[in-house]
Write a protein that holds these residues in place. Structure first.
Motif, mmCIF file in Angstrom:
data_model
loop_
_atom_site.group_PDB
_atom_site.id
_atom_site.type_symbol
_atom_site.label_atom_id
_atom_site.label_comp_id
_atom_site.label_asym_id
_atom_site.label_seq_id
_atom_site.Cartn_x
_atom_site.Cartn_y
_atom_site.Cartn_z
ATOM 1 N N LEU A 164 -0.235 25.361 63.902
ATOM 2 C CA LEU A 164 -1.001 27.310 64.334
ATOM 3 C C LEU A 164 -2.256 27.679 64.313
ATOM 4 C CD1 LEU A 164 1.159 29.996 63.967
ATOM 5 C CD2 LEU A 164 0.044 30.134 61.346
ATOM 6 N N PRO A 165 -2.743 27.661 65.765
ATOM 7 C CA PRO A 165 -3.632 28.198 66.112
ATOM 8 C C PRO A 165 -4.307 29.370 65.709
ATOM 9 C CG PRO A 165 -1.579 28.170 67.915
ATOM 10 C CD PRO A 165 -1.740 27.930 66.451
ATOM 11 N N PRO A 166 -5.855 29.129 65.131
ATOM 12 C CA PRO A 166 -5.826 30.289 64.145
ATOM 13 C C PRO A 166 -5.520 31.768 64.688
ATOM 14 C CG PRO A 166 -7.501 28.223 64.561
ATOM 15 C CD PRO A 166 -6.010 27.534 65.771
ATOM 16 N N GLU A 167 -6.238 31.895 66.091
ATOM 17 C CA GLU A 167 -5.638 33.267 66.230
ATOM 18 C C GLU A 167 -3.909 33.869 65.826
ATOM 19 O OE1 GLU A 167 -7.619 30.948 69.793
ATOM 20 O OE2 GLU A 167 -6.266 30.353 68.905
ATOM 21 N N ALA A 168 -3.363 33.114 66.052
ATOM 22 C CA ALA A 168 -2.178 33.335 64.855
ATOM 23 C C ALA A 168 -2.079 33.660 64.277
ATOM 24 C CB ALA A 168 -0.753 32.842 65.269
ATOM 25 N N GLU A 169 -3.047 32.693 63.115
ATOM 26 C CA GLU A 169 -3.490 33.225 61.601
ATOM 27 C C GLU A 169 -3.823 34.577 61.624
ATOM 28 O OE1 GLU A 169 -2.291 31.205 59.287
ATOM 29 O OE2 GLU A 169 -2.649 29.258 59.726
ATOM 30 N N ARG A 170 -4.376 35.312 62.183
ATOM 31 C CA ARG A 170 -5.037 35.951 62.313
ATOM 32 C C ARG A 170 -4.266 37.951 62.924
ATOM 33 N NH1 ARG A 170 -9.515 33.468 64.857
ATOM 34 N NH2 ARG A 170 -8.933 33.812 66.959
ATOM 35 N N GLY A 171 -3.061 37.095 63.696
ATOM 36 C CA GLY A 171 -2.382 38.090 64.800
ATOM 37 C C GLY A 171 -1.201 38.707 63.760
ATOM 38 N N SER A 172 -1.213 39.668 63.929
ATOM 39 C CA SER A 172 0.226 40.623 63.855
ATOM 40 C C SER A 172 1.856 40.758 64.876
ATOM 41 C CB SER A 172 0.190 42.139 63.574
ATOM 42 O OG SER A 172 -0.656 42.009 62.379
ATOM 43 N N VAL A 173 2.605 40.174 64.637
ATOM 44 C CA VAL A 173 3.824 39.790 65.313
ATOM 45 C C VAL A 173 4.153 41.593 66.218
ATOM 46 C CG1 VAL A 173 6.125 39.556 65.479
ATOM 47 C CG2 VAL A 173 4.966 38.756 64.129
ATOM 48 N N ARG A 174 4.089 41.395 67.641
ATOM 49 C CA ARG A 174 4.239 42.784 68.207
ATOM 50 C C ARG A 174 6.349 42.506 69.460
ATOM 51 N NH1 ARG A 174 -0.672 45.053 71.237
ATOM 52 N NH2 ARG A 174 -2.336 44.520 69.588
ATOM 53 N N ARG A 175 6.496 43.905 69.270
ATOM 54 C CA ARG A 175 8.074 43.183 69.676
ATOM 55 C C ARG A 175 7.386 42.771 70.914
ATOM 56 N NH1 ARG A 175 10.200 46.321 73.634
ATOM 57 N NH2 ARG A 175 12.283 46.758 73.881
ATOM 58 N N ILE A 176 8.571 42.230 71.901
ATOM 59 C CA ILE A 176 8.662 41.081 73.237
ATOM 60 C C ILE A 176 9.085 42.527 74.232
ATOM 61 C CG2 ILE A 176 8.559 39.589 75.149
ATOM 62 C CD1 ILE A 176 8.197 37.957 71.985
ATOM 63 N N THR A 177 8.792 42.692 75.096
ATOM 64 C CA THR A 177 9.284 43.419 76.216
ATOM 65 C C THR A 177 10.838 42.653 76.436
ATOM 66 O OG1 THR A 177 8.160 43.364 78.094
ATOM 67 C CG2 THR A 177 7.372 45.319 76.551
ATOM 68 N N GLU A 178 11.913 43.738 77.290
ATOM 69 C CA GLU A 178 12.833 42.935 78.282
ATOM 70 C C GLU A 178 13.080 43.147 79.597
ATOM 71 O OE1 GLU A 178 16.460 42.739 75.679
ATOM 72 O OE2 GLU A 178 15.723 43.494 73.788
ATOM 73 N N VAL A 179 13.296 41.962 79.850
ATOM 74 C CA VAL A 179 13.913 42.512 81.964
ATOM 75 C C VAL A 179 14.310 43.832 81.617
ATOM 76 C CG1 VAL A 179 16.047 41.050 81.499
ATOM 77 C CG2 VAL A 179 14.749 41.173 83.697
ATOM 78 N N GLY A 180 13.893 44.523 82.598
ATOM 79 C CA GLY A 180 14.583 45.803 82.747
ATOM 80 C C GLY A 180 13.333 47.101 82.516
ATOM 81 N N GLU A 181 12.438 46.686 81.664
ATOM 82 C CA GLU A 181 11.808 47.949 81.494
ATOM 83 C C GLU A 181 10.850 47.966 82.196
ATOM 84 O OE1 GLU A 181 9.906 47.614 77.610
ATOM 85 O OE2 GLU A 181 11.687 45.970 76.519
ATOM 86 N N GLU A 182 10.118 48.690 82.496
ATOM 87 C CA GLU A 182 8.934 49.210 83.705
ATOM 88 C C GLU A 182 7.893 48.621 83.860
ATOM 89 O OE1 GLU A 182 6.256 51.183 85.967
ATOM 90 O OE2 GLU A 182 6.512 50.975 83.778
ATOM 91 N N VAL A 183 7.260 48.155 82.697
ATOM 92 C CA VAL A 183 5.643 47.232 82.226
ATOM 93 C C VAL A 183 6.162 45.956 82.571
ATOM 94 C CG1 VAL A 183 6.153 46.532 79.771
ATOM 95 C CG2 VAL A 183 3.674 47.572 80.789
ATOM 96 N N LEU A 184 7.034 45.348 82.851
ATOM 97 C CA LEU A 184 7.364 43.630 82.724
ATOM 98 C C LEU A 184 7.283 44.252 85.289
ATOM 99 C CD1 LEU A 184 9.762 42.467 80.707
ATOM 100 C CD2 LEU A 184 7.594 42.061 80.820
ATOM 101 N N HIS A 185 7.619 44.978 85.148
ATOM 102 C CA HIS A 185 8.025 44.587 86.888
ATOM 103 C C HIS A 185 6.895 45.946 87.951
ATOM 104 C CE1 HIS A 185 11.621 43.231 85.387
ATOM 105 N NE2 HIS A 185 11.841 43.579 84.677
ATOM 106 N N ARG A 186 5.348 45.562 87.321
ATOM 107 C CA ARG A 186 5.241 46.143 88.258
ATOM 108 C C ARG A 186 3.234 45.137 87.511
ATOM 109 N NH1 ARG A 186 1.752 49.136 84.507
ATOM 110 N NH2 ARG A 186 3.074 50.626 82.659
ATOM 111 N N PRO A 187 2.988 44.950 89.177
ATOM 112 C CA PRO A 187 1.968 44.529 88.215
ATOM 113 C C PRO A 187 0.607 45.273 86.960
ATOM 114 C CG PRO A 187 1.630 45.191 91.403
ATOM 115 C CD PRO A 187 2.622 46.117 90.299
ATOM 116 N N CYS A 188 -0.160 44.276 86.449
ATOM 117 C CA CYS A 188 -0.962 44.495 85.791
ATOM 118 C C CYS A 188 -2.025 44.699 86.071
ATOM 119 C CB CYS A 188 -0.833 43.019 84.600
ATOM 120 S SG CYS A 188 0.665 43.019 83.917
ATOM 121 N N ARG A 189 -2.886 46.053 85.139
ATOM 122 C CA ARG A 189 -4.317 46.154 85.434
ATOM 123 C C ARG A 189 -5.553 45.307 85.367
ATOM 124 N NH1 ARG A 189 -6.075 49.649 81.807
ATOM 125 N NH2 ARG A 189 -4.237 49.406 80.622
#
Length: 220
Positions: free
Chosen positions: A28-53
Motif C-alpha cells: 500500500l503506497p504511502p500516498e494511499a495511507e494518507r488519502g481519503s476514498v473518492r467516488r469514481i465517475t462513470e462513463v457518460g458523465e460529462e467530466v470524462l468526455h472533455r479534455p482536462c485543464r
C-alpha cells in the motif's frame, strides 16, 4: 485502468517509483495511507468526455492531497491507474501502480503528461483485454502499442520522463487518453462498445460491493 486479474503479488516484484528503482516498497503506497476514498465517475458523465485543464500551480497542499486521495481510491477499486477526471477533477494528472510484463512494478504520478509519438517501425500493436474503473465490470480487447513514453512533471514541477512496456505501456496510454476526454470504449467498434456496456450493467453492483469491502478493511 483496472488491474490484471492474473498478476502475481506486487510485493514480490522489483519496483520503480517515479521511474527510479528502489530497494523495497510497501504493497500500500504511502500516498494511499494518507488519502481519503473518492467516488469514481462513470462513463457518460460529462467530466470524462472533455479534455482536462493543465495544472498550473505546483507544490500545493491541494495537489498533494488530490494525489493521496487518488492513490487510495485506485487501491480500493483494484486499479492499475487512475486519472483525475475519474474522481471528478478536470486536471491533467494521473496516478499508477502497475506491473509491466517483465516483473517490474511501477508506482507514481505524472502531471500534464504528453505521450511521445513513436516511430511506427519500432513499435507493435497488441490486442489485449483492458478494463476501466469508470466502466466497472467490463473487459474488452483494445489495440495498444507495446511501448510508451510519457513526458510531464511531478507534483512539485520537476520534469519527468516515464517509459513503459507491456501492460504498463497500456496503462500509460489508457490514462493519457482519459485526460484528453476519451475512454477506451471510444476505441471500440459499435458492437463491441455495446457488449462492454452490457458487461457493465451485469457486473456493476458486484464491483461496487468489492470496492466497499476493501474500503471497509482500510477503515475508509
Amino acid at each position: 485502468m483496472s488491474a490484471r486479474h492474473d498478476r502475481p503479488d506486487l510485493a514480490d516484484r522489483r519496483v520503480r517509483v517515479q521511474g527510479q528503482p528502489v530497494d523495497s516498497y510497501p504493497l500500500l503506497p504511502p500516498e494511499a495511507e494518507r488519502g481519503s476514498v473518492r467516488r469514481i465517475t462513470e462513463v457518460g458523465e460529462e467530466v470524462l468526455h472533455r479534455p482536462c485543464r493543465e495544472v498550473t500551480e505546483f507544490g500545493t497542499p491541494a495537489l498533494s492531497a488530490l494525489i493521496d486521495d487518488m492513490f487510495v481510491t485506485m487501491h480500493v477499486a483494484d486499479g492499475a491507474g487512475l486519472a483525475a477526471n475519474q474522481v471528478g477533477i478536470d486536471l491533467r494528472l494521473f496516478v499508477y501502480d502497475c506491473p509491466d510484463d517483465d516483473g517490474i512494478r511501477h508506482v507514481g504520478h505524472i502531471v500534464n503528461p504528453v505521450l511521445d509519438a513513436l516511430d511506427p517501425a519500432g513499435r507493435r500493436l497488441i490486442d489485449e483485454g483492458e478494463g476501466c474503473l469508470s466502466v466497472p465490470g467490463a473487459v474488452m480487447a483494445v489495440p495498444r502499442t507495446d511501448r510508451a513514453v510519457v513526458r510531464g512533471f511531478d507534483k512539485d514541477g520537476n520534469p519527468l520522463v516515464i517509459e513503459g512496456t507491456g501492460y504498463f505501456a497500456r496503462c500509460l496510454q489508457h490514462e493519457t487518453d482519459h485526460l484528453l476526454g476519451h475512454v477506451y470504449l471510444d476505441r471500440l467498434a459499435k458492437r463491441d462498445r455495446k457488449d462492454a456496456l452490457r458487461q457493465m450493467a451485469d457486473r456493476r453492483e458486484q464491483v461496487f460491493a468489492r470496492r466497499a469491502g476493501k474500503a471497509a478493511v482500510l477503515g475508509r
